[in-house]
Design a protein around this motif. Structure first.
Motif, PDB file in Angstrom:
ATOM      1  N   LEU A 118       0.827  -1.214   0.000  1.00 23.22           N
ATOM      2  CA  LEU A 118       0.000   0.000   0.000  1.00 23.22           C
ATOM      3  C   LEU A 118       0.853   1.251   0.000  1.00 23.22           C
ATOM      4  N   MET A 119       1.888   1.248   0.867  1.00 24.42           N
ATOM      5  CA  MET A 119       2.698   2.458   0.999  1.00 24.42           C
ATOM      6  C   MET A 119       3.552   2.723  -0.239  1.00 24.42           C
ATOM      7  N   GLN A 120       3.993   1.672  -0.913  1.00 27.78           N
ATOM      8  CA  GLN A 120       4.766   1.894  -2.145  1.00 27.78           C
ATOM      9  C   GLN A 120       3.921   2.688  -3.140  1.00 27.78           C
ATOM     10  N   GLN A 121       2.659   2.304  -3.255  1.00 28.66           N
ATOM     11  CA  GLN A 121       1.751   3.026  -4.145  1.00 28.66           C
ATOM     12  C   GLN A 121       1.411   4.413  -3.611  1.00 28.66           C
ATOM     13  N   ALA A 122       1.105   4.449  -2.313  1.00 29.62           N
ATOM     14  CA  ALA A 122       0.668   5.706  -1.698  1.00 29.62           C
ATOM     15  C   ALA A 122       1.766   6.773  -1.778  1.00 29.62           C
ATOM     16  N   GLU A 123       3.013   6.350  -1.579  1.00 31.08           N
ATOM     17  CA  GLU A 123       4.102   7.326  -1.628  1.00 31.08           C
ATOM     18  C   GLU A 123       4.325   7.849  -3.041  1.00 31.08           C
ATOM     19  N   LEU A 124       4.104   6.995  -4.022  1.00 30.31           N
ATOM     20  CA  LEU A 124       4.197   7.467  -5.411  1.00 30.31           C
ATOM     21  C   LEU A 124       3.109   8.502  -5.673  1.00 30.31           C
ATOM     22  N   THR A 125       1.895   8.182  -5.231  1.00 31.73           N
ATOM     23  CA  THR A 125       0.769   9.110  -5.402  1.00 31.73           C
ATOM     24  C   THR A 125       1.032  10.433  -4.707  1.00 31.73           C
ATOM     25  N   ALA A 126       1.571  10.361  -3.485  1.00 26.67           N
ATOM     26  CA  ALA A 126       1.843  11.584  -2.714  1.00 26.67           C
ATOM     27  C   ALA A 126       2.880  12.447  -3.413  1.00 26.67           C
ATOM     28  N   SER A 127       3.933  11.818  -3.905  1.00 27.65           N
ATOM     29  CA  SER A 127       4.988  12.583  -4.559  1.00 27.65           C
ATOM     30  C   SER A 127       4.478  13.243  -5.837  1.00 27.65           C
ATOM     31  N   GLU A 128       3.605  12.548  -6.562  1.00 30.59           N
ATOM     32  CA  GLU A 128       3.023  13.120  -7.786  1.00 30.59           C
ATOM     33  C   GLU A 128       2.124  14.306  -7.453  1.00 30.59           C
ATOM     34  N   LEU A 129       1.257  14.074  -6.496  1.00 30.84           N
ATOM     35  CA  LEU A 129       0.271  15.080  -6.078  1.00 30.84           C
ATOM     36  C   LEU A 129       0.925  16.392  -5.682  1.00 30.84           C
ATOM     37  N   GLU A 130       2.063  16.297  -5.020  1.00 30.46           N
ATOM     38  CA  GLU A 130       2.745  17.497  -4.546  1.00 30.46           C
ATOM     39  C   GLU A 130       3.205  18.366  -5.707  1.00 30.46           C
ATOM     40  N   ILE A 131       3.602  17.713  -6.775  1.00 33.03           N
ATOM     41  CA  ILE A 131       4.026  18.465  -7.952  1.00 33.03           C
ATOM     42  C   ILE A 131       2.829  19.172  -8.574  1.00 33.03           C
ATOM     43  N   ASP A 132       1.693  18.458  -8.624  1.00 31.78           N
ATOM     44  CA  ASP A 132       0.482  19.081  -9.159  1.00 31.78           C
ATOM     45  C   ASP A 132       0.021  20.235  -8.280  1.00 31.78           C
ATOM     46  N   ALA A 133       0.141  20.042  -6.960  1.00 36.09           N
ATOM     47  CA  ALA A 133      -0.335  21.061  -6.019  1.00 36.09           C
ATOM     48  C   ALA A 133       0.590  22.280  -5.987  1.00 36.09           C
ATOM     49  N   SER A 134       1.763  22.160  -6.600  1.00 36.46           N
ATOM     50  CA  SER A 134       2.694  23.289  -6.661  1.00 36.46           C
ATOM     51  C   SER A 134       3.150  23.480  -8.100  1.00 36.46           C
ATOM     52  N   SER A 135       2.189  23.459  -9.009  1.00 34.90           N
ATOM     53  CA  SER A 135       2.501  23.457 -10.446  1.00 34.90           C
ATOM     54  C   SER A 135       3.087  24.787 -10.931  1.00 34.90           C
ATOM     55  N   LYS A 136       2.958  25.829 -10.129  1.00 39.92           N
ATOM     56  CA  LYS A 136       3.540  27.116 -10.530  1.00 39.92           C
ATOM     57  C   LYS A 136       5.030  27.181 -10.188  1.00 39.92           C
ATOM     58  N   LEU A 137       5.535  26.111  -9.536  1.00 39.99           N
ATOM     59  CA  LEU A 137       6.947  26.092  -9.155  1.00 39.99           C
ATOM     60  C   LEU A 137       7.744  25.186 -10.086  1.00 39.99           C
ATOM     61  N   SER A 138       8.978  25.603 -10.383  1.00 40.41           N
ATOM     62  CA  SER A 138       9.878  24.741 -11.137  1.00 40.41           C
ATOM     63  C   SER A 138      10.457  23.723 -10.179  1.00 40.41           C
ATOM     64  N   ALA A 139      11.096  22.696 -10.719  1.00 40.77           N
ATOM     65  CA  ALA A 139      11.689  21.645  -9.884  1.00 40.77           C
ATOM     66  C   ALA A 139      12.723  22.229  -8.934  1.00 40.77           C
ATOM     67  N   SER A 140      13.502  23.168  -9.417  1.00 39.81           N
ATOM     68  CA  SER A 140      14.548  23.724  -8.554  1.00 39.81           C
ATOM     69  C   SER A 140      13.950  24.653  -7.508  1.00 39.81           C
ATOM     70  N   GLN A 141      12.874  25.339  -7.868  1.00 44.76           N
ATOM     71  CA  GLN A 141      12.202  26.184  -6.876  1.00 44.76           C
ATOM     72  C   GLN A 141      11.610  25.319  -5.777  1.00 44.76           C
ATOM     73  N   ARG A 142      11.066  24.165  -6.177  1.00 40.14           N
ATOM     74  CA  ARG A 142      10.472  23.246  -5.207  1.00 40.14           C
ATOM     75  C   ARG A 142      11.553  22.746  -4.247  1.00 40.14           C
ATOM     76  N   GLN A 143      12.703  22.451  -4.784  1.00 39.31           N
ATOM     77  CA  GLN A 143      13.812  21.971  -3.959  1.00 39.31           C
ATOM     78  C   GLN A 143      14.277  23.057  -2.995  1.00 39.31           C
ATOM     79  N   THR A 144      14.390  24.274  -3.494  1.00 35.54           N
ATOM     80  CA  THR A 144      14.774  25.412  -2.645  1.00 35.54           C
ATOM     81  C   THR A 144      13.774  25.598  -1.515  1.00 35.54           C
TER      82      THR A 144
END
Lengths: 154, 154
Positions: A118-144
Motif C-alpha cells: 500500500l505504501m509503495q503506491q501511496a508514496e508514489l501518489t503523494a509525490s506526484e500530487l505534490e508536484i500538481d499542487a505546486s505546479s507554478k513552481l519549477s523543480a529547482s524552486q520546489r527543492q529550494t
DNA sequence: TATTGTTATACTCTATAACTATA
DNA sequence: TATAGTTATAGAGTATAACAATA
C-alpha cells in the motif's frame, strides 16, 4: 444574469487588502500547507489514508520495528493521540505489533506485506500530487522551498 | 547518570529515518507552520490574540468596514465559525459593527481606537517574532521563501 | 431566487491527568 | 524513580444544515 454590467471575471467582489498578512512567514506557510493538504485528502482518500495516517505508515514503512514513542517524537504526535491511529492501522492489517527485542515495555511496529504494498503506491501518489499542487513552481524552486522550510523546524 | 557510556549529546535515542517525508512539500510546510505558530502563541498571548484572532483583526485593521463575508473569503474561514470570533472581539472593545452603507443585510466591521492601538503593537511583535522563529534564514532567504509559498496557495 | 449573518450541532484534532507494567 | 503504552476526558478547531432578514 451574469453577462451584463461591466465585465467582472466570475466571483470577484472581494477587494480585501491582505498585504500585511502576506508578509508573514507563518501565515504563508499555513495557507500553503492547507492548500497542499486539500489535494492530499482528495488523492489519498483512495488508500484510506489521511495525512497523519500516511506519515505514521511512512515512518513504519521505512523504520520496521520502530516504537510508538519514537513515532511520537519524530512526528510531534502526543502518545494518547497515537493509540487510536495504531489500533486502526493494525485492524486494517497494514501493520503488526511485535515484542521489542530489548525493552519489555515497548512494542515494535512492523509493516505487513499488505502495508508495504500500500505504501509503495501511496508514496508514489503523494509525490506526484505534490508536484500538481505546486505546479507554478519549477523543480529547482520546489527543492529550494523544501530546504528553506527545513531550516525553520529542524 | 549521564556522563558514562559513549557520549550521546542529550536526548537522542531516536535514530528514526524520516528522509522520505522530508521530501514532501506538504509535510515540510506543515511542520514549519506549526513551529512558527508555537512561537506566535507565546509572544502574542500578551495581547490575548491567537493566530486566527490576529488574522481577523489585521484584516479589519487594514480594511475598515469590511464585511464578515469578505473576511471569510479572504481568510478561508467558514461563516459559522467567524461569528464567535467577531462577538468576542466586539465584547473586548476592539471592533464595532456599523450598518453597511449600501447593503442592509451586511454589517461593516470597524476597528476601535483601542483595536487600532493594539494591532499596531501586535503587528510589530508578530513581525519580530517571525524573524526569531526563522533565525537560520537570511533576510533574502526569508523573502524568497514567502514568494515561493505564495505561488502555491494564491 | 440568491445572499448575509446567525443558530444549532456534529465531527475531528489536540491536550492533560492518571493508571499499568516494565526498566 | 523513570519510561512505554494506555485510558478517559476536556478543549479547540472545523464541518454541514437550516433559518430570518434583506437583495
Amino acid at each position: 444574469m451574469a453577462t451584463s454590467k461591466k465585465a467582472a471575471p466570475a466571483p470577484a467582489a472581494q477587494p480585501v487588502d491582505t498585504s500585511y498578512l502576506q508578509t508573514l512567514l507563518g501565515y504563508n506557510a499555513r495557507r500553503a500547507a492547507l492548500s497542499i493538504i486539500g489535494v492530499f485528502l482528495e488523492r489519498l482518500a483512495a488508500y484510506g489514508l489521511k495525512p497523519v495516517d500516511f506519515s505514521v505508515m511512512s515512518v513504519i514503512h521505512h523504520n520496521p520495528g520502530v516504537t510508538s514513542r519514537q513515532l511520537c517524537a519524530s512526528l510531534a504526535i502526543l502518545p494518547p493521540n497515537l493509540v487510536g491511529l495504531i489500533q486502526s492501522l493494525e485492524a486494517r492489517g497494514l501493520i503488526e505489533r511485535l515484542p521489542h527485542p530489548t525493552d519489555g515495555r515497548a512494542l515494535g511496529l512492523h509493516p505487513t506485506a499488505k502495508g508495504v504494498s500500500l505504501m509503495q503506491q501511496a508514496e508514489l501518489t503523494a509525490s506526484e500530487l505534490e508536484i500538481d499542487a505546486s505546479s507554478k513552481l519549477s523543480a529547482s524552486q520546489r527543492q529550494t522551498l523544501v530546504q528553506l522550510l527545513q531550516k525553520i523546524y529542524l
